[in-house]
Design an enzyme around this catalytic site. Sequence first.
Site, PDB file in Angstrom:
ATOM      1  N   GLU A 176     -22.838   5.390  39.323  1.00  0.00           N
ATOM      2  CA  GLU A 176     -23.362   6.188  40.430  1.00  0.00           C
ATOM      3  C   GLU A 176     -24.333   7.250  39.936  1.00  0.00           C
ATOM      4  O   GLU A 176     -23.945   8.127  39.167  1.00  0.00           O
ATOM      5  CB  GLU A 176     -22.187   6.890  41.136  1.00  0.00           C
ATOM      6  CG  GLU A 176     -20.962   6.007  41.314  1.00  0.00           C
ATOM      7  CD  GLU A 176     -19.699   6.789  41.696  1.00  0.00           C
ATOM      8  OE1 GLU A 176     -19.822   7.902  42.234  1.00  0.00           O
ATOM      9  OE2 GLU A 176     -18.600   6.279  41.453  1.00  0.00           O
ATOM     10  N   ARG A 221     -20.931   9.903  54.470  1.00  0.00           N
ATOM     11  CA  ARG A 221     -20.557   8.482  54.476  1.00  0.00           C
ATOM     12  C   ARG A 221     -19.733   8.095  55.692  1.00  0.00           C
ATOM     13  O   ARG A 221     -19.445   6.905  55.873  1.00  0.00           O
ATOM     14  CB  ARG A 221     -19.813   8.115  53.184  1.00  0.00           C
ATOM     15  CG  ARG A 221     -18.500   8.839  52.990  1.00  0.00           C
ATOM     16  CD  ARG A 221     -17.814   8.369  51.717  1.00  0.00           C
ATOM     17  NE  ARG A 221     -16.542   9.052  51.499  1.00  0.00           N
ATOM     18  CZ  ARG A 221     -15.606   8.630  50.657  1.00  0.00           C
ATOM     19  NH1 ARG A 221     -15.797   7.539  49.946  1.00  0.00           N
ATOM     20  NH2 ARG A 221     -14.481   9.289  50.511  1.00  0.00           N
ATOM     21  N   GLN A 257     -13.066  14.711  50.150  1.00  0.00           N
ATOM     22  CA  GLN A 257     -13.578  14.101  48.919  1.00  0.00           C
ATOM     23  C   GLN A 257     -14.840  13.305  49.256  1.00  0.00           C
ATOM     24  O   GLN A 257     -14.869  12.552  50.218  1.00  0.00           O
ATOM     25  CB  GLN A 257     -12.471  13.200  48.362  1.00  0.00           C
ATOM     26  CG  GLN A 257     -12.911  11.960  47.654  1.00  0.00           C
ATOM     27  CD  GLN A 257     -12.616  12.033  46.162  1.00  0.00           C
ATOM     28  OE1 GLN A 257     -12.606  13.094  45.556  1.00  0.00           O
ATOM     29  NE2 GLN A 257     -12.379  10.876  45.574  1.00  0.00           N
ATOM     30  N   HIS A 264     -22.800   6.240  45.443  1.00  0.00           N
ATOM     31  CA  HIS A 264     -21.550   5.697  44.877  1.00  0.00           C
ATOM     32  C   HIS A 264     -21.616   4.156  44.825  1.00  0.00           C
ATOM     33  O   HIS A 264     -20.927   3.467  45.589  1.00  0.00           O
ATOM     34  CB  HIS A 264     -20.410   6.167  45.792  1.00  0.00           C
ATOM     35  CG  HIS A 264     -19.052   6.060  45.219  1.00  0.00           C
ATOM     36  ND1 HIS A 264     -18.567   4.916  44.645  1.00  0.00           N
ATOM     37  CD2 HIS A 264     -18.058   6.973  45.131  1.00  0.00           C
ATOM     38  CE1 HIS A 264     -17.323   5.136  44.247  1.00  0.00           C
ATOM     39  NE2 HIS A 264     -16.999   6.371  44.531  1.00  0.00           N
ATOM     40  N   ASP A 305     -12.819   6.995  34.952  1.00  0.00           N
ATOM     41  CA  ASP A 305     -13.338   7.869  36.007  1.00  0.00           C
ATOM     42  C   ASP A 305     -14.026   9.045  35.313  1.00  0.00           C
ATOM     43  O   ASP A 305     -13.418  10.068  35.046  1.00  0.00           O
ATOM     44  CB  ASP A 305     -12.171   8.336  36.900  1.00  0.00           C
ATOM     45  CG  ASP A 305     -12.653   9.022  38.164  1.00  0.00           C
ATOM     46  OD1 ASP A 305     -13.865   9.256  38.294  1.00  0.00           O
ATOM     47  OD2 ASP A 305     -11.794   9.342  39.015  1.00  0.00           O
ATOM     48  N   ARG A 322     -15.278   0.660  52.146  1.00  0.00           N
ATOM     49  CA  ARG A 322     -14.932   0.540  50.724  1.00  0.00           C
ATOM     50  C   ARG A 322     -15.845  -0.478  50.038  1.00  0.00           C
ATOM     51  O   ARG A 322     -15.672  -1.689  50.172  1.00  0.00           O
ATOM     52  CB  ARG A 322     -13.474   0.092  50.595  1.00  0.00           C
ATOM     53  CG  ARG A 322     -13.022  -0.202  49.184  1.00  0.00           C
ATOM     54  CD  ARG A 322     -12.904   0.995  48.296  1.00  0.00           C
ATOM     55  NE  ARG A 322     -11.958   1.963  48.826  1.00  0.00           N
ATOM     56  CZ  ARG A 322     -11.921   3.249  48.414  1.00  0.00           C
ATOM     57  NH1 ARG A 322     -12.744   3.691  47.494  1.00  0.00           N
ATOM     58  NH2 ARG A 322     -11.045   4.083  48.941  1.00  0.00           N
TER      59      ARG A 322
HETATM   60  C1  BG6 Z   1     -15.217   7.933  42.290  1.00  0.00           C
HETATM   61  C2  BG6 Z   1     -14.446   9.133  41.833  1.00  0.00           C
HETATM   62  O1  BG6 Z   1     -16.575   8.239  42.353  1.00  0.00           O
HETATM   63  O2  BG6 Z   1     -14.767   7.539  43.579  1.00  0.00           O
HETATM   64  C3  BG6 Z   1     -12.972   8.807  41.830  1.00  0.00           C
HETATM   65  O3  BG6 Z   1     -14.894   9.533  40.553  1.00  0.00           O
HETATM   66  C4  BG6 Z   1     -12.529   8.312  43.191  1.00  0.00           C
HETATM   67  O4  BG6 Z   1     -12.226   9.927  41.433  1.00  0.00           O
HETATM   68  C5  BG6 Z   1     -13.422   7.156  43.615  1.00  0.00           C
HETATM   69  O5  BG6 Z   1     -11.190   7.896  43.144  1.00  0.00           O
HETATM   70  C6  BG6 Z   1     -13.112   6.609  45.004  1.00  0.00           C
HETATM   71  O6  BG6 Z   1     -13.141   7.612  45.942  1.00  0.00           O
HETATM   72  P1  BG6 Z   1     -12.848   7.329  47.468  1.00  0.00           P
HETATM   73  O7  BG6 Z   1     -12.832   8.678  48.136  1.00  0.00           O
HETATM   74  O8  BG6 Z   1     -13.962   6.471  47.985  1.00  0.00           O
HETATM   75  O9  BG6 Z   1     -11.524   6.633  47.528  1.00  0.00           O
END
Ligand code: BG6
Length: 313
Positions: free
Chosen positions: A271, A89, A84, A167, A212, A66
Amino acid sequence: MTARSPSVELCKGNNGLGKIVLRETRGSSVEVYLYGAHVTSWKNDHGEELLFVSNKAIFKPPKAIRGGIPICFPQFAGTGNLEQHGFARNRLWSIDESPPHLAVNSSHRTFVDLILKPTEEDFKIWPHSYEFRLRVVLTIGGDLILISRIRNTSTDGKPFTFTFAYHTYFTVSDISEVRVEGLETQDYLDNLKERERFTEQGDALTFESEVDKIYLNAPPKIAIIDHEKKRTYVLWKEGLPDAVVWNPWDKKAKAIADFGDDEYKHMLCVEAAAIENPITLKPGEEWKGLQEISAVPSSYYSGPLDPHKVLHG
Ligand code: BG6
């Protein structure tokens, strides 16, 4: 005083995970985990950290780290079999010992090349043959450049399609004192409103609640101005038309297990991305996407984002 030479060192990071440290002569540094090819630290020549990493970040597969710069590939949003932000990653990358030629600038002498190829398990969830090469460069001036090259290595004639994002979690002193320039008047998809399309109104972006958004066809240069710190991050992107801006704010922050309740105040994700128009590669074709970030004292930043407008620190 002895002049230091730039260095690239492979060592152990958190939980014994392999980590590469790049150091430049003036003191700047970058750390990249092989796990995710994930940049987790970018320090300027005063040793100040420029990327945000959560105190609750879990450095343990399969959870993505994170903070820092997770790489979203082969998809940005979560649909179908894929999770997602895709799987790049949370895969273990390797050092690419013999990368194909990439033209280098003389200030790009400190870098590491990483590579990701699909395993049989990966093939079950995304049945495509590719080589993903990432070069992480720390320039003499302390800028951080990420260059991704993705090639379709299929021998069965099959094209594939992907979306992508760097990101990037920037560290900021106080989110309510931050302004983003370069995205005003741009169209965006609002992830908080089922991706409805809107046009940004008025002036630079400021932050007072969850955001977002996916800005479509955003300009190549975006500035993130941290007033309190008097620091401006300048993001430059190539091959990546879109730009995502994300801050979870207080409520969402509490719902994210590996994110501190108040940490949203000290980060902002901007990003460089390719989302609206997915990229398709035929066998043998290669795509390249670059993001360069630099951090300068706000008063030094005079590069106009728009030729009719000059930024003031
Ligand atoms: C952002 C997205 O890039 O990443 C969000 O637009 C998302 O919708 C955020 O919540 C974090 O994503 P993750 O999968 O790392 O918790």
